[in-house]
Design a protein around this motif. Sequence first.
Motif, mmCIF file in Angstrom:
data_model
loop_
_atom_site.group_PDB
_atom_site.id
_atom_site.type_symbol
_atom_site.label_atom_id
_atom_site.label_comp_id
_atom_site.label_asym_id
_atom_site.label_seq_id
_atom_site.Cartn_x
_atom_site.Cartn_y
_atom_site.Cartn_z
ATOM 1 N N SER A 694 -38.318 30.873 11.313
ATOM 2 C CA SER A 694 -37.710 31.430 12.758
ATOM 3 C C SER A 694 -38.523 30.851 13.895
ATOM 4 O O SER A 694 -39.722 30.582 13.763
ATOM 5 C CB SER A 694 -37.772 32.919 12.769
ATOM 6 N N ALA A 695 -37.827 30.711 15.020
ATOM 7 C CA ALA A 695 -38.250 30.119 16.107
ATOM 8 C C ALA A 695 -39.151 31.305 16.831
ATOM 9 O O ALA A 695 -38.996 32.417 16.720
ATOM 10 C CB ALA A 695 -37.038 29.666 17.202
ATOM 11 N N ALA A 696 -39.984 30.750 17.901
ATOM 12 C CA ALA A 696 -40.696 31.580 18.765
ATOM 13 C C ALA A 696 -40.068 32.727 19.079
ATOM 14 O O ALA A 696 -40.622 33.932 19.371
ATOM 15 C CB ALA A 696 -41.622 30.879 19.502
ATOM 16 N N SER A 697 -39.009 32.520 19.732
ATOM 17 C CA SER A 697 -38.227 33.402 20.528
ATOM 18 C C SER A 697 -37.687 34.441 19.513
ATOM 19 O O SER A 697 -37.424 35.766 20.171
ATOM 20 C CB SER A 697 -36.921 32.779 21.386
ATOM 21 N N ALA A 698 -37.327 34.385 18.240
ATOM 22 C CA ALA A 698 -37.095 35.390 17.488
ATOM 23 C C ALA A 698 -38.166 36.046 17.089
ATOM 24 O O ALA A 698 -37.914 37.250 16.664
ATOM 25 C CB ALA A 698 -36.497 34.764 16.189
ATOM 26 N N VAL A 699 -39.267 35.619 16.834
ATOM 27 C CA VAL A 699 -40.514 36.423 16.461
ATOM 28 C C VAL A 699 -41.126 37.088 17.438
ATOM 29 O O VAL A 699 -41.813 38.250 17.272
ATOM 30 C CB VAL A 699 -41.789 35.290 15.771
ATOM 31 N N GLN A 700 -41.090 36.680 18.571
ATOM 32 C CA GLN A 700 -41.717 37.517 19.919
ATOM 33 C C GLN A 700 -41.447 38.984 20.077
ATOM 34 O O GLN A 700 -42.507 39.638 20.119
ATOM 35 C CB GLN A 700 -41.575 36.598 21.132
ATOM 36 N N PRO A 701 -40.300 39.661 19.701
ATOM 37 C CA PRO A 701 -40.138 41.042 19.764
ATOM 38 C C PRO A 701 -40.816 41.603 18.856
ATOM 39 O O PRO A 701 -41.425 42.864 19.070
ATOM 40 C CB PRO A 701 -38.411 41.036 19.589
ATOM 41 N N TRP A 702 -41.044 40.996 17.720
ATOM 42 C CA TRP A 702 -41.911 41.731 16.668
ATOM 43 C C TRP A 702 -43.264 41.672 17.206
ATOM 44 O O TRP A 702 -43.946 42.805 16.808
ATOM 45 C CB TRP A 702 -41.945 41.021 15.212
ATOM 46 N N THR A 703 -43.905 40.741 17.682
ATOM 47 C CA THR A 703 -45.286 40.703 17.999
ATOM 48 C C THR A 703 -45.548 41.749 19.257
ATOM 49 O O THR A 703 -46.690 42.290 19.352
ATOM 50 C CB THR A 703 -45.737 39.348 18.299
#
Length: 924
Positions: A694-703
Motif C-alpha cells: 500500500s502507499a504511504a497515504s493508505a498506511v498513515q491512518p493506521w499509524t
Amino acid sequence: MRLHDATSEHTRFATRAMVALLARLALWPRRDHAREELAELLWPNVDVGTGRRRLRQALSMLRVILEPPGKDPWPVVQADRLCVRLIPGAVACDVHHFETHARAGRREAALATYRGELMPGFFDEWIHDERMRLAALHDRLVGTADIPIGTVPSAAPTGPPAQSVPPPGAAVSAHWPPLAAPAYATSYFPERAQVERLRRAVLSHRLVTLLGPGGSGKTRLAVHLAHQLQASTATHPFATATASPAGWQGPVVFVPLAGAQSEEQFLAAVQAALHIQATPASMENLLTRLEGQRALLVLDNVEQLCGGAASLVDTLATRLPLLHLVSTSRLRLGLDGEREFLIQPLPVPPARGALKDAADSPAVALFVDRACAVRGDFHLSERNHQAVIELVRELEGMPLAIELAASRIRAFSLAHMLNTLRSGASAPGRTPGLDLLSRPQQRPALQSRHASMQRTIAWSWQQLTAQQQQLVGAMTAFPGGCDASMLGAVRGADDVGAGLEQLHAHSLIREQATEAAASTLDEAAGAEEPLRFQLYVPIREFAAAQFDPQSHARWRRRQREWAIGWLSAMPATPPLAWVRSELTNLGAAFASAADDGAGDDAARLVWRLQALHEGVTLPASTLAHASAALHHCADPSLRSRGCSALSPWLLTAGDTPHARRLAEAAIDCAPPDGAVRAWALCALAHVHWRGALSAASAVQPWTQEALRIAEAEDDPDLLGSVLTIVSLVRWGLDGDAEAARASSARARAVWEASGNRLGVNLARHNVAVFDFRSGRRTQALDSWDEIAAEAEVLQDTRRLAITNSARATALSEMRRWPEARQALRSSLRQSWQAMRLYDVAYDLWNLPRVLAHLREPEDAQCLMTFAAQLWQQRFGTLDRGDWRHVAKVERMAALHADKRTLAAAAARGRQMPLAEAVALALRE
C-alpha cells in the motif's frame, strides 16, 4: 592431601581437579600460572572453552575452602583473566620444608618431614614426575649421612615430562608377539587433529580411556593409533629405551574384549594377546610377563564387563609402573589417574557449503567411499553435494551412522533418507530413522555388533536404571540441548544434576560448547554459565520410541512452560547470542504446540519473541509450526497478539501473502482500543509499507491511530515500535526527512529510558538515514560506523547487515562505487548466512546498479532480471519507480555490452536458482 590452619582441617575435596589445582599452586607458589596451562594440565582432552570454564568452577570451589565466607577476609589466591597465583606467604607446603632441610644438610629434619610418596593415586604426568623426583631425593638421604648443599635437584614445572625406564637387571622378555589388531578392508578417514591429540595423550599418560557412544569410531581410532605407534617402534625387546618425542618405543598389544563379560574372560583375552600359554589365566601371569617392561596395551570394548574391568585395569596400572594402557569404552572406568579422551564426531561441512567444502570433509569422504562400495556409479557432484552435506550433518558426523546410511544408497535416494531421518519417532515404538540405519543384508557373526544403530544403542539403554531412562526420555523434549535447571523443569525431579553426570559417564549425552552465548549471558545475568548437555540424534529417536504418548505430552507441555518463562525473564536488552542458542528448543516448543493444539502457548511464545524480530531469524519450519498453532488459540486478544508478532517474521522470510493474512487477522481479533489493537495496527502498517502493498497515504491512518493509543499506554516497546513505523511512513508520504528524523529521535529516547540497547541502535540507524537524506552525509556515515560497532557488541547481525546496506546506498549516491559494492557484499553475506530472504532480495536489487557503473554489464543484467523476478514472486508487485530503476540499470549495461550478450544474461537470470544468484553477487 591435607589442608589445615589453626582452626580447621580439610582432607576431603569435592573433585580431584581441586586437589590437583591446589597442588600445582602450592608446589610452585611464586609462579604466575597461565589459565590455559592449568586447564590443559587438569583437563588435557577438552576444548579451550570447556577447560577454562571448568578451571573457573574448580577455582571458585577452592576459594570457598581457602577464603571461607563469614571469617575475616584474608586473601590466599590472586586471579585475573590470564593467570592464577598464591599470595606470597599465604600457604606453606611440607614439600618446600623437606627440600629446604635437604639443601641445608639437615638430614634428620628432612627425613622427619618426608611422610611418604607425593599424592599417591594421582597419575597425572607432572605429579608422577614430581613424585619420582622427591622419592629419589628421599632415597639419597636414606643412603647417605650428608647431602651437600646445592646438589638437590629442583622442581621443574615446565619442559618435557621425564620418562621412566626399566631398572637395571629387570627381566626382559626375549620375544613380543606381532601386533594383532584388526586389519580392516575398508578405507579410514580420521580427523587428523584428533589422532594427534590422542597420540600425545597416550605418550604422556599411562591410563587413557577413549570414550564415546556406540558407533562413534572408538575401536577404529584405537586400531589406527596402535598401528601408527607400532610403526614408530624402532626395536624390541629393549631394556633401556625411552619414548622419543616422535613416537612410541616398545611393544603394542591389542586386546579385543567384545566377548569378555567376566574377569576370567578378560584375563584370558589379555593372556591370549600376550601369547601366554599358562593356565588357568590369572593376574599373576600378566604381572610376571609385563614386569619391568615398557609396553602399551590397547583394551578394546572394556564396557562389556559391566564395571568389572575397572579393578583389573587398576591392578595393572598400579603394579606395573612402566605399562601404558588405552581402553575403549562407552563407560568411564572412574580410576585415579584416568585420562578421559572424548572421541569427537567426524567434522562436517558448513550448511550450504560448496562442492570443495564437501570434498574436504572426512564425514563426506566416508559416506562417498561406503556408497561407492554398494553402488559403483555413485560420486560426489555439483548436483548431489548439498544433499550429502545435509545428510552427514543430520547424522552429526557419527561414523557408524554414516556407514549404515551409505549402505542403503542402492535402494533409497538421498532426499528420501533425509526426510526419513528428519521425521523422527512419529509414534511410540516407531523409529523410522533407526530402521534406515541398518545393514540391508545378513552380516557375519564378527561384524554383527555394528549391523544397526538400533542394536548398538539398545545395549547402552539396558545398562541404565529406570530413573536414568526417564531422564533420557525427558531430554527428548530439548533437541537443542539443555542444562540441569531446564531439564529439572521438564522432569520435575531434584536429582537432575547427578543424573546428567551419570548419563555423560555412559556416553549417551555430550557436553555442549556454549562459550559464544555465555559472554552475553554473563553480562546480562552476572553468573557463570551452566553446563549444557545434548542427546545424540539416534539416541534421541531411540529413547523417544520407548515411552507412551502420555509421558511425551507431559514433557512437551512442561517444555513449553519453560520456554514461556525463559522468554518472560529476558532483560531489557535481550542477549541475542543466548536466544540463538535456544532456537532449536524454541522450534520444538512451537512444533509441539501445533501437534498438541496448544494455541494459547504458541501465542504467548511468539508474543514474547516479538521484541527480537530485528535481531533473530526464525527458521521456516518454526514459522510454519507457529502459524499452524495460532489457529488453535481460543483467546481473541491473545491470538491478536500472536498474529501481530508473527507477521513481521513472515515478511522477513519472504512470505508476504501469509504475513498480510496474519496482520489482518490480528486486526480482526483485536479489541476496539488498547495496546492489543495498537500492536495490530503497527503490524499491519509494517507489512503493508515494507511489503510494498500500500502507499504511504493508505498506511498513515493506521499509524496515527496506533500512535494515539501508544501514547496513552505505559509500554515503551509499543511506543518505540509505533514511532519507528511512523517515521518511515512520514518519509514516504511527503519526503519530509526532518519530521521523520524527529520521530526516530523520539523513539531513541523512549528506548534509552527503558534500557533497550537494540531499540536504541535501530532508532539511531533511522536517524542516520534521515540525516543522509537531509544532506548531512558525513555525519550519517560516521553514525553508521558507530552503529555497526554497537551491533557487533550486541551480536546483532541483522542490524550490522542493514547498516552495511544503508552505507552502500549512501556510497552509491556519492558515486563511490567500489566501496558501495564492498558494503553490499558484506550485507548480502550476513543476510544469506542467516537466511533473511527480505534482506537478501533487497541487496540483490541494489547491487546491479553498482555493477553497471563498475562496467560489469553481464552480471548487472543477470542479477537485475533475477532480483525483479524474485521481488515480484515473494514480496509483491513493482511500482513505476521500481520499473524505472530496472530500465536505468539495463540502459547503463547496454553502454558496455551488445544486445545479444545482455539478452543471454537476462535469460540466465530468469532461470537462476537463488543460491546461484547469491554466489554470483559475492564472486570476487
